[in-house]
Design a protein around this motif. Structure first.
Motif, PDB file in Angstrom:
ATOM      1  N   ARG A 150      -3.927   3.021  11.212  1.00  0.00           N
ATOM      2  CA  ARG A 150      -5.088   3.823  11.602  1.00  0.00           C
ATOM      3  C   ARG A 150      -6.253   3.549  10.653  1.00  0.00           C
ATOM      4  O   ARG A 150      -7.395   3.406  11.093  1.00  0.00           O
ATOM      5  CB  ARG A 150      -4.745   5.307  11.613  1.00  0.00           C
ATOM      6  N   ALA A 151      -5.985   3.449   9.374  1.00  0.00           N
ATOM      7  CA  ALA A 151      -7.049   3.260   8.384  1.00  0.00           C
ATOM      8  C   ALA A 151      -7.782   1.937   8.569  1.00  0.00           C
ATOM      9  O   ALA A 151      -9.015   1.900   8.500  1.00  0.00           O
ATOM     10  CB  ALA A 151      -6.476   3.356   6.968  1.00  0.00           C
ATOM     11  N   ILE A 152      -7.047   0.847   8.822  1.00  0.00           N
ATOM     12  CA  ILE A 152      -7.756  -0.439   8.930  1.00  0.00           C
ATOM     13  C   ILE A 152      -8.568  -0.528  10.219  1.00  0.00           C
ATOM     14  O   ILE A 152      -9.413  -1.397  10.345  1.00  0.00           O
ATOM     15  CB  ILE A 152      -6.834  -1.663   8.777  1.00  0.00           C
ATOM     16  N   ARG A 153      -8.332   0.372  11.158  1.00  0.00           N
ATOM     17  CA  ARG A 153      -9.126   0.397  12.391  1.00  0.00           C
ATOM     18  C   ARG A 153     -10.256   1.419  12.308  1.00  0.00           C
ATOM     19  O   ARG A 153     -10.931   1.678  13.295  1.00  0.00           O
ATOM     20  CB  ARG A 153      -8.223   0.709  13.591  1.00  0.00           C
ATOM     21  N   SER A 154     -10.488   1.964  11.135  1.00  0.00           N
ATOM     22  CA  SER A 154     -11.516   2.985  10.961  1.00  0.00           C
ATOM     23  C   SER A 154     -12.799   2.401  10.368  1.00  0.00           C
ATOM     24  O   SER A 154     -12.775   1.858   9.260  1.00  0.00           O
ATOM     25  CB  SER A 154     -10.989   4.073  10.020  1.00  0.00           C
ATOM     26  N   PRO A 155     -13.924   2.535  11.065  1.00  0.00           N
ATOM     27  CA  PRO A 155     -15.194   2.101  10.468  1.00  0.00           C
ATOM     28  C   PRO A 155     -15.493   2.841   9.160  1.00  0.00           C
ATOM     29  O   PRO A 155     -16.067   2.260   8.248  1.00  0.00           O
ATOM     30  CB  PRO A 155     -16.230   2.444  11.545  1.00  0.00           C
ATOM     31  N   ALA A 156     -15.078   4.097   9.061  1.00  0.00           N
ATOM     32  CA  ALA A 156     -15.322   4.859   7.824  1.00  0.00           C
ATOM     33  C   ALA A 156     -14.552   4.257   6.656  1.00  0.00           C
ATOM     34  O   ALA A 156     -15.084   4.151   5.543  1.00  0.00           O
ATOM     35  CB  ALA A 156     -14.942   6.328   8.023  1.00  0.00           C
ATOM     36  N   LEU A 175       0.848  -1.190   0.000  1.00  0.00           N
ATOM     37  CA  LEU A 175       0.000   0.000   0.000  1.00  0.00           C
ATOM     38  C   LEU A 175       0.884   1.241   0.000  1.00  0.00           C
ATOM     39  O   LEU A 175       1.867   1.317   0.747  1.00  0.00           O
ATOM     40  CB  LEU A 175      -0.921   0.008   1.223  1.00  0.00           C
ATOM     41  N   ASP A 176       0.511   2.223  -0.789  1.00  0.00           N
ATOM     42  CA  ASP A 176       1.292   3.444  -0.950  1.00  0.00           C
ATOM     43  C   ASP A 176       0.976   4.451   0.155  1.00  0.00           C
ATOM     44  O   ASP A 176       0.361   5.488  -0.077  1.00  0.00           O
ATOM     45  CB  ASP A 176       1.023   4.044  -2.330  1.00  0.00           C
ATOM     46  N   CYS A 177       1.385   4.076   1.365  1.00  0.00           N
ATOM     47  CA  CYS A 177       1.228   4.959   2.522  1.00  0.00           C
ATOM     48  C   CYS A 177       2.145   4.435   3.623  1.00  0.00           C
ATOM     49  O   CYS A 177       2.555   3.277   3.585  1.00  0.00           O
ATOM     50  CB  CYS A 177      -0.217   5.010   3.004  1.00  0.00           C
ATOM     51  N   PRO A 178       2.462   5.260   4.606  1.00  0.00           N
ATOM     52  CA  PRO A 178       3.269   4.777   5.726  1.00  0.00           C
ATOM     53  C   PRO A 178       2.492   3.763   6.573  1.00  0.00           C
ATOM     54  O   PRO A 178       1.259   3.833   6.658  1.00  0.00           O
ATOM     55  CB  PRO A 178       3.547   6.044   6.549  1.00  0.00           C
ATOM     56  N   PRO A 179       3.194   2.833   7.209  1.00  0.00           N
ATOM     57  CA  PRO A 179       2.511   1.827   8.034  1.00  0.00           C
ATOM     58  C   PRO A 179       1.627   2.430   9.133  1.00  0.00           C
ATOM     59  O   PRO A 179       0.557   1.886   9.414  1.00  0.00           O
ATOM     60  CB  PRO A 179       3.651   1.000   8.626  1.00  0.00           C
ATOM     61  N   ASP A 180       2.039   3.521   9.773  1.00  0.00           N
ATOM     62  CA  ASP A 180       1.205   4.119  10.817  1.00  0.00           C
ATOM     63  C   ASP A 180      -0.133   4.584  10.262  1.00  0.00           C
ATOM     64  O   ASP A 180      -1.172   4.436  10.905  1.00  0.00           O
ATOM     65  CB  ASP A 180       1.922   5.296  11.495  1.00  0.00           C
ATOM     66  N   ALA A 181      -0.114   5.146   9.058  1.00  0.00           N
ATOM     67  CA  ALA A 181      -1.363   5.603   8.437  1.00  0.00           C
ATOM     68  C   ALA A 181      -2.242   4.408   8.061  1.00  0.00           C
ATOM     69  O   ALA A 181      -3.463   4.450   8.224  1.00  0.00           O
ATOM     70  CB  ALA A 181      -1.066   6.467   7.211  1.00  0.00           C
ATOM     71  N   ALA A 182      -1.632   3.337   7.560  1.00  0.00           N
ATOM     72  CA  ALA A 182      -2.399   2.132   7.213  1.00  0.00           C
ATOM     73  C   ALA A 182      -3.011   1.510   8.464  1.00  0.00           C
ATOM     74  O   ALA A 182      -4.162   1.053   8.437  1.00  0.00           O
ATOM     75  CB  ALA A 182      -1.513   1.123   6.492  1.00  0.00           C
ATOM     76  N   ALA A 185      -5.182   4.137  -0.301  1.00  0.00           N
ATOM     77  CA  ALA A 185      -3.997   4.222   0.554  1.00  0.00           C
ATOM     78  C   ALA A 185      -3.173   5.503   0.361  1.00  0.00           C
ATOM     79  O   ALA A 185      -2.724   6.079   1.348  1.00  0.00           O
ATOM     80  CB  ALA A 185      -3.123   2.986   0.376  1.00  0.00           C
ATOM     81  N   PRO A 186      -2.974   5.994  -0.856  1.00  0.00           N
ATOM     82  CA  PRO A 186      -2.169   7.214  -0.987  1.00  0.00           C
ATOM     83  C   PRO A 186      -2.795   8.440  -0.301  1.00  0.00           C
ATOM     84  O   PRO A 186      -2.099   9.425  -0.066  1.00  0.00           O
ATOM     85  CB  PRO A 186      -2.080   7.430  -2.502  1.00  0.00           C
ATOM     86  N   THR A 187      -4.064   8.358   0.038  1.00  0.00           N
ATOM     87  CA  THR A 187      -4.718   9.498   0.706  1.00  0.00           C
ATOM     88  C   THR A 187      -4.605   9.410   2.222  1.00  0.00           C
ATOM     89  O   THR A 187      -5.005  10.347   2.909  1.00  0.00           O
ATOM     90  CB  THR A 187      -6.210   9.578   0.327  1.00  0.00           C
ATOM     91  N   TRP A 188      -4.080   8.287   2.744  1.00  0.00           N
ATOM     92  CA  TRP A 188      -3.995   8.093   4.190  1.00  0.00           C
ATOM     93  C   TRP A 188      -2.710   8.697   4.715  1.00  0.00           C
ATOM     94  O   TRP A 188      -1.627   8.216   4.448  1.00  0.00           O
ATOM     95  CB  TRP A 188      -4.024   6.623   4.559  1.00  0.00           C
ATOM     96  N   ARG A 189      -2.851   9.749   5.445  1.00  0.00           N
ATOM     97  CA  ARG A 189      -1.711  10.387   6.090  1.00  0.00           C
ATOM     98  C   ARG A 189      -2.102  10.706   7.519  1.00  0.00           C
ATOM     99  O   ARG A 189      -3.270  10.921   7.828  1.00  0.00           O
ATOM    100  CB  ARG A 189      -1.311  11.683   5.376  1.00  0.00           C
ATOM    101  N   LEU A 190      -1.135  10.778   8.388  1.00  0.00           N
ATOM    102  CA  LEU A 190      -1.416  11.125   9.773  1.00  0.00           C
ATOM    103  C   LEU A 190      -1.403  12.633   9.939  1.00  0.00           C
ATOM    104  O   LEU A 190      -0.521  13.312   9.441  1.00  0.00           O
ATOM    105  CB  LEU A 190      -0.380  10.504  10.705  1.00  0.00           C
ATOM    106  N   ASP A 191      -2.377  13.131  10.642  1.00  0.00           N
ATOM    107  CA  ASP A 191      -2.391  14.518  11.076  1.00  0.00           C
ATOM    108  C   ASP A 191      -1.816  14.486  12.491  1.00  0.00           C
ATOM    109  O   ASP A 191      -2.502  14.114  13.434  1.00  0.00           O
ATOM    110  CB  ASP A 191      -3.831  15.056  11.073  1.00  0.00           C
ATOM    111  N   LEU A 192      -0.559  14.863  12.629  1.00  0.00           N
ATOM    112  CA  LEU A 192       0.130  14.666  13.897  1.00  0.00           C
ATOM    113  C   LEU A 192      -0.576  15.328  15.073  1.00  0.00           C
ATOM    114  O   LEU A 192      -0.507  14.850  16.184  1.00  0.00           O
ATOM    115  CB  LEU A 192       1.571  15.162  13.804  1.00  0.00           C
ATOM    116  N   GLY A 193      -1.269  16.420  14.837  1.00  0.00           N
ATOM    117  CA  GLY A 193      -1.965  17.074  15.930  1.00  0.00           C
ATOM    118  C   GLY A 193      -3.205  16.337  16.370  1.00  0.00           C
ATOM    119  O   GLY A 193      -3.643  16.456  17.499  1.00  0.00           O
ATOM    120  N   ALA A 194      -3.786  15.536  15.496  1.00  0.00           N
ATOM    121  CA  ALA A 194      -5.054  14.874  15.817  1.00  0.00           C
ATOM    122  C   ALA A 194      -4.897  13.387  16.043  1.00  0.00           C
ATOM    123  O   ALA A 194      -5.633  12.795  16.813  1.00  0.00           O
ATOM    124  CB  ALA A 194      -6.055  15.106  14.687  1.00  0.00           C
TER     125      ALA A 194
END
Length: 168
Positions: free
Chosen positions: A18-24, A9-16, A154-163
């Motif tokens: 978070r994404a797989i734990r998201s109901p959205a 997946l074209d994203c960092p592991p931390d972002a992935a 996956a390329p749209t998954w990025r972490l917002d460090l503040g949130a």
């Protein structure tokens, strides 16, 4: 029976993770084939935590498939750095109740090639008595659909460090 996927997946592991734990995200990668509705008092959280989460599913958003309990556990402290989200839930009504074994594991790890991307592995092991063989093509096709959607999103998954990362 088993369904397996392995993708980069074209994203960092931390972002992935978070994404797989998201109901959205689950809803987005499942649509339009399956629509999910929370049966919990508070609806869906932003990020699923370990525990039981009751849902109702509809095929194509119209055909009731039944209700199920998504039972999540997470392994995040493995020495190899792999994080695993595991669902060992069960169908509680409708056609979903025919499935007698459900063991779905999604593993997130850094791409071994060192690209900064994510190695995503997904395994479903299920049983449904005499219907197992008949259900396998439907589960296989649905998993392929999910994989295509995951790769596209996956390329749209990025972490917002503040949130996204708790300050501690």
């Amino acid at each position: 029976m088993r369904v397996l996927l392995k993708e980069i997946l074209d994203c960092p592991p931390d972002a992935a993770w978070r994404a797989i734990r998201s109901p959205a995200v689950f809803a987005e990668v499942s649509s339009p084939l399956v629509r999910m509705e929370s049966l919990g008092d508070e609806g869906f959280p932003t990020v699923w935590e370990s525990g039981e989460h009751p849902v109702a599913l509809r095929g194509l958003g119209l055909v009731p498939l039944g209700e199920q309990v998504i039972r999540l556990t997470m392994a995040t402290t493995r020495p190899d750095g792999v994080r695993i989200l595991r669902d060992t839930g069960r169908g509680t009504s409708g056609s979903l109740a025919a499935v007698t074994l459900w063991d779905h594991r999604m593993a997130i790890a850094p791409d071994p090639a060192g690209t900064g991307k994510t190695l995503y592995r997904d395994q479903l092991v299920f049983r449904a008595g005499p219907a197992t063989l008949a259900l396998w093509p439907a589960f296989w096709a649905f998993w392929q659909w999910r994989a295509l959607r995951l790769k596209r999103l996956a390329p749209t998954w990025r972490l917002d460090l503040g949130a996204d990362i708790p300050l501690a």
